[in-house]
Design a protein around this motif. Sequence first.
Motif, PDB file in Angstrom:
ATOM      1  N   ASN A 154      16.797  46.010 -47.155  1.00 13.05           N
ATOM      2  CA  ASN A 154      17.039  44.839 -48.014  1.00 13.05           C
ATOM      3  C   ASN A 154      17.793  43.833 -47.163  1.00 13.05           C
TER       4      ASN A 154
ATOM      5  N   PHE B 121      20.471  41.186 -50.883  1.00 12.69           N
ATOM      6  CA  PHE B 121      20.500  42.030 -52.079  1.00 12.69           C
ATOM      7  C   PHE B 121      21.586  41.477 -53.003  1.00 12.69           C
TER       8      PHE B 121
ATOM      9  N   ASP C 181      17.949  40.377 -57.025  1.00 13.33           N
ATOM     10  CA  ASP C 181      17.104  39.451 -56.267  1.00 13.33           C
ATOM     11  C   ASP C 181      17.254  39.892 -54.816  1.00 13.33           C
ATOM     12  N   THR C 182      16.151  40.286 -54.201  1.00 18.85           N
ATOM     13  CA  THR C 182      16.263  40.884 -52.865  1.00 18.85           C
ATOM     14  C   THR C 182      15.111  40.444 -51.978  1.00 18.85           C
TER      15      THR C 182
ATOM     16  N   TYR D 230      12.963  42.166 -49.423  1.00 11.61           N
ATOM     17  CA  TYR D 230      12.604  43.466 -48.855  1.00 11.61           C
ATOM     18  C   TYR D 230      11.920  43.264 -47.510  1.00 11.61           C
TER      19      TYR D 230
ATOM     20  N   ASP E 103      11.468  50.490 -56.669  1.00 12.63           N
ATOM     21  CA  ASP E 103      11.072  50.130 -55.302  1.00 12.63           C
ATOM     22  C   ASP E 103       9.632  50.537 -54.974  1.00 12.63           C
TER      23      ASP E 103
ATOM     24  N   GLY F   4      11.805  40.589 -54.120  1.00 12.09           N
ATOM     25  CA  GLY F   4      11.733  41.443 -55.297  1.00 12.09           C
ATOM     26  C   GLY F   4      12.713  40.940 -56.341  1.00 12.09           C
ATOM     27  N   GLU F   5      12.202  40.608 -57.532  1.00 13.37           N
ATOM     28  CA  GLU F   5      13.081  40.114 -58.602  1.00 13.37           C
ATOM     29  C   GLU F   5      13.040  41.058 -59.801  1.00 13.37           C
TER      30      GLU F   5
ATOM     31  N   LYS G  76      13.927  44.053 -61.619  1.00 12.66           N
ATOM     32  CA  LYS G  76      14.462  45.324 -61.087  1.00 12.66           C
ATOM     33  C   LYS G  76      14.061  45.507 -59.621  1.00 12.66           C
ATOM     34  N   GLY G  77      13.344  44.519 -59.074  1.00  9.52           N
ATOM     35  CA  GLY G  77      12.800  44.625 -57.709  1.00  9.52           C
ATOM     36  C   GLY G  77      11.288  44.743 -57.744  1.00  9.52           C
ATOM     37  N   GLU G  78      10.745  44.847 -58.979  1.00 13.27           N
ATOM     38  CA  GLU G  78       9.303  45.122 -59.105  1.00 13.27           C
ATOM     39  C   GLU G  78       8.468  43.852 -59.268  1.00 13.27           C
TER      40      GLU G  78
ATOM     41  N   GLY H 170      20.255  48.264 -49.113  1.00  7.02           N
ATOM     42  CA  GLY H 170      20.221  48.834 -50.461  1.00  7.02           C
ATOM     43  C   GLY H 170      21.585  49.379 -50.857  1.00  7.02           C
TER      44      GLY H 170
END
Length: 313
Positions: free
Chosen positions: A19, A22, A36-37, A39, A148, A160-161, A163-165, A265
Amino acid sequence: MSFIVSPNTLAVSCYAKLNLTFSILGILPDGYHQVDTLYQSVNLEDRLLLTFDRDGNSIGFDLSKSKAPSGFPFDSKNIIVNSIKKYLQKIDTTIGVSIAIEKDIPMAAGLAGGSSDAAGALFVLNTYFENKLSKEELTALAIQIGADVPFCLHGGSMRGENKGEILTQVQHETGIFFLLAKPSDVSLSTPLVFKAYDERNRNYNQAPKRTTEAAIHALSNGNIKELAKLCGNDFESCVFEMHPELKLVCNDMKDNDALTAHLSGSGPTVYGIFHDFISAEVALSSLGAKFPNFDTWICASANRGVALMEPLE
Ligand code: ATP
C-alpha cells in the motif's frame, strides 16, 4: 520451480501487494473501515498448483508437493480452500481439487499473501472452467472472500476505495524498485491493528483522499520522486509505537538513499522505494548488518496480481 503442469493441472503465480498510500477515512454502516489506498503489486510470489479430478469431490492440500512456513493452515480454514468451495458452489459443480503451494509471501505481514492465494485459486478455476464466470461475476465472488482479493485478481497499480474493493486502474509505464523488510518473529493480525488504531483515533475526515489523488497523478506521470513524497500509512504511528524497530529500519533505508520508507497495510512489513536495483542492494547490506532479525527482499513493481505459469517441457 518444481511444479510440473499436465492437462488436469494448472499453476499460477500469486503476487504480494504494497500500500503506497493508506488512509482511514471513517467507519462504514456495516462496521468495516472506509479506506483510500494506492495498491501496488510486487514480484514477491506464492505459487499454487491445482490438480483437478472430475470424478472426485474432496478439496485439500497435497503436503508432499507443498512448501510453506510453520503455522500455515493446511486445512479447511485456509482461504484457498474457502475460495475453491465458493467458486464451485457458484457454478453449481462438484469436482476434486488437490492443492500444492510454494509459499514465499510471509503470513500476516501486510502483503496480502492470503488474499493473493485466494485470487490465484479463483483465476485458475475460472480458466479451467473456460471463463464460466464473467470478469464482473468473478470480482463479485472475490469481494465476498476479502477486501483485498478483488485487487489481487487484477493487480498492477490501482486505487482502492470503500473497503479497498472499489478499484480504479492507474496507467503508467514506470518500474519501481523496493526493499522490503519484516521482523522474522513478528506477525500482525489486520483486525487487531484496526482495533488498536480505533482506540487511539476517534476523529476521521475525508481530507486524505487528496493525498492518494496526488500520488496517482505523480505515478501516472512517472514522477517517482514526487510519488515518494506522498506515500504514507495511517497505521504507522500506532504500529511503530508497538514495534519501534520498524521506524528505525525505515530511517536506515532513508539514510541509504531510499526516496521514502513506510509501513505496508497493517504491517509489520516496511518498504523503501529506490531509484534502481543497485541502490536497493546497498541499502539491503547496511540493513542486514544492523538488523539481523529482519527478513528482507528486493522487489520490482509487477503489472498484474496473478499469472498462469507455463507448462514445463
Ligand atoms: P492483508 O495485507 O490482506 O491484511 P496479511 O498479509 O496481513 O493480509 P495474510 O498473509 O493474508 O495476512 O494472512 C492472514 C491470516 O490468514 C494468517 O495469519 C493465516 O492464519 C490465515 N490464512 C488462511 N489462509 C492463508 C493463506 N493461504 N496464506 C496466508 N495466510 C492464510
